[in-house]
Design a protein around this motif. Structure first.
Motif, PDB file in Angstrom:
ATOM      1  N   GLU A 252       0.447  -1.150  -0.267  1.00 45.92           N
ATOM      2  CA  GLU A 252      -0.443   0.260   0.313  1.00 45.92           C
ATOM      3  C   GLU A 252       0.912   1.344  -0.107  1.00 45.92           C
ATOM      4  N   PRO A 253       1.690   2.116  -1.038  1.00 45.70           N
ATOM      5  CA  PRO A 253       2.491   2.215  -1.403  1.00 45.70           C
ATOM      6  C   PRO A 253       1.914   4.052  -0.614  1.00 45.70           C
ATOM      7  N   GLY A 254       2.261   5.139  -0.870  1.00 45.21           N
ATOM      8  CA  GLY A 254       1.603   6.384  -0.020  1.00 45.21           C
ATOM      9  C   GLY A 254       2.195   6.863  -1.398  1.00 45.21           C
ATOM     10  N   ALA A 255       1.349   8.475  -1.473  1.00 45.98           N
ATOM     11  CA  ALA A 255       1.661   9.165  -3.109  1.00 45.98           C
ATOM     12  C   ALA A 255       2.975   9.143  -3.239  1.00 45.98           C
ATOM     13  N   ASP A 256       3.884   9.266  -4.912  1.00 43.60           N
ATOM     14  CA  ASP A 256       4.374   9.158  -4.385  1.00 43.60           C
ATOM     15  C   ASP A 256       5.529  10.802  -5.050  1.00 43.60           C
ATOM     16  N   LYS A 257       4.360  11.132  -5.009  1.00 44.81           N
ATOM     17  CA  LYS A 257       5.006  12.985  -6.288  1.00 44.81           C
ATOM     18  C   LYS A 257       4.340  13.800  -4.981  1.00 44.81           C
ATOM     19  N   GLN A 258       5.747  14.445  -4.601  1.00 40.63           N
ATOM     20  CA  GLN A 258       4.930  15.941  -4.120  1.00 40.63           C
ATOM     21  C   GLN A 258       4.666  16.884  -4.608  1.00 40.63           C
ATOM     22  N   GLN A 259       3.658  17.195  -3.761  1.00 45.26           N
ATOM     23  CA  GLN A 259       2.530  18.360  -4.728  1.00 45.26           C
ATOM     24  C   GLN A 259       3.076  19.231  -4.226  1.00 45.26           C
ATOM     25  N   GLN A 260       2.514  20.218  -4.665  1.00 41.16           N
ATOM     26  CA  GLN A 260       2.901  21.894  -4.463  1.00 41.16           C
ATOM     27  C   GLN A 260       2.306  23.620  -4.793  1.00 41.16           C
ATOM     28  N   PHE A 261       1.998  23.576  -5.027  1.00 38.40           N
ATOM     29  CA  PHE A 261       1.666  25.038  -5.191  1.00 38.40           C
ATOM     30  C   PHE A 261       2.308  26.623  -4.944  1.00 38.40           C
ATOM     31  N   ARG A 262       1.634  27.831  -6.038  1.00 36.95           N
ATOM     32  CA  ARG A 262       2.566  28.751  -5.614  1.00 36.95           C
ATOM     33  C   ARG A 262       0.851  30.070  -4.972  1.00 36.95           C
ATOM     34  N   PRO A 263       1.514  30.263  -4.468  1.00 42.33           N
ATOM     35  CA  PRO A 263       0.167  31.145  -3.831  1.00 42.33           C
ATOM     36  C   PRO A 263       0.223  32.370  -4.496  1.00 42.33           C
ATOM     37  N   VAL A 264      -0.405  32.560  -5.453  1.00 43.52           N
ATOM     38  CA  VAL A 264      -0.431  33.827  -6.538  1.00 43.52           C
ATOM     39  C   VAL A 264      -2.233  35.158  -5.757  1.00 43.52           C
TER      40      VAL A 264
END
Length: 338
Positions: free
Chosen positions: A288-300
């Motif tokens: 049961e692997p976790g999410a493998d990609k880091q999610q980011q956002f840049r506030p606008v």
């Protein structure tokens, strides 16, 4: 960082010049002119011509440039911010009945209780589940939700560390623990519902039969991984008669745990010591692997309202100045004062 969202909007800047070049001036009507008793300053009543003052042209062009800038949407882009990643919805149901106090495990060569070993090894497992929602159920004679599903792994770890054997009762209500987990997971996306059930005994308490609880889990698409914990050999002191070796896990219902896992698409694991328990949690990590990609956002931050506000101020200022000049030109008192 400053940037324009729609920089192509600046192509509108030459539009007023193109309109002035391509469109013919409005024709002036010649004929009988209206004779006013008071002459208007700068107005040729006979011809109707009233050339636009230079300052008004400048204001109009500046206002148009500010409107184009507002349409181009100036923005301030902030620094990247990490988002909580959406992986699995993982509930840990940990047996805290009286038998979990049996000291048949060891850490660092020192004997520890089953519950002490679970705290140490399950704690490491929880720390690794970055991006998952993790919750904690402890059960004995009854099942209790200590921590609802959350990204806050530190809170789950704290609740696990502070829990004690016997807190939910001395018996083992496996069915109630599964039923409570299904109830909490049923509102989550189907592909993410996972229960890890750890126990050392047999169902001997509670209202819900484990078989019926397993059927509910199957209906709600909850995958169950079951772990039977406890050594199979332990030397105990018989006092006057010396010591003997016993099986402290004789009451473990491995058949039930295996059936629960098989029916729901999970797996049954047997942890006879801390090494096996640690390896089991690593295997579940792989299954049961976790999410493998880091999610980011840049506030606008949108800044269009600044040029738009200045454009409106220029428009109102121009209108006010024009009306003031007209009033002065038509008011004898204002002309005398001037």
């Amino acid at each position: 960082m400053f940037e324009w969202a729609w920089p192509y909007a600046f192509a509108l800047l030459p539009l007023p010049w193109l309109v002035a070049r391509l469109l013919k001036p409005a024709a002036t009507l010649e004929g009988v002119a209206l004779r006013l008793p008071i002459a208007l300053s700068g107005l040729d009543a006979a011809s109707g011509a009233n050339p636009v003052p230079r300052w008004r042209r400048v204001l109009a062009l500046l206002g148009w440039a500010l409107l184009a800038a507002a349409v181009a949407r100036p923005q301030w882009i902030g620094t990247p911010v990490d988002l909580a990643r959406t992986g699995r919805d993982l509930l840990l149901a940990v047996d805290a009945s009286g038998s979990m106090d049996t000291p048949d495990m060891s850490i660092g060569g020192q004997p520890v209780s089953r519950y002490g070993a679970v705290k140490a090894i399950a704690g490491d497992f929880i720390r690794r589940r970055v991006g998952d929602r993790v919750g904690l159920i402890v059960f004995g004679s009854q099942a209790y939700l200590l921590t609802p599903l959350t990204f806050d792994r530190d809170t789950v770890l704290k609740q696990l560390e502070e829990s004690v054997v016997g807190l939910p009762g001395r018996e083992t209500a496996i069915g109630d623990a599964v039923g409570l987990a299904v109830k909490r997971l049923r509102e989550r996306p189907q592909e993410q519902r996972v229960l890890i059930l750890l126990t050392d005994g047999v169902n001997d308490a509670g209202e819900l039969d484990p078989v019926k609880a397993t059927d509910l889990a199957v209906a709600e698409k909850v995958k169950i991984y079951t772990i039977g914990v406890g050594a199979e050999a332990m030397r105990v002191n018989d006092g006057f008669f010396g010591s003997r070796v016993v099986n402290p896990s004789a009451d473990l219902d491995a058949k039930l745990l295996g059936e629960m896992a098989q029916k729901t698409g999970g797996r049954f694991f047997r942890a006879r010591d801390t090494g096996e328990l640690a390896q089991i949690y690593k295997e579940i990590d792989a299954l049961e692997p976790g999410a493998d990609k880091q999610q980011q956002f840049r506030p606008v931050d949108e800044l269009f309202y600044w040029p738009l506000s200045f454009a409106l101020l220029l428009a109102f200022g121009g209108m006010f100045a024009r009306n003031l000049r007209a009033w002065r030109g038509s008011n004898p008192l204002a002309q005398d004062a001037a």
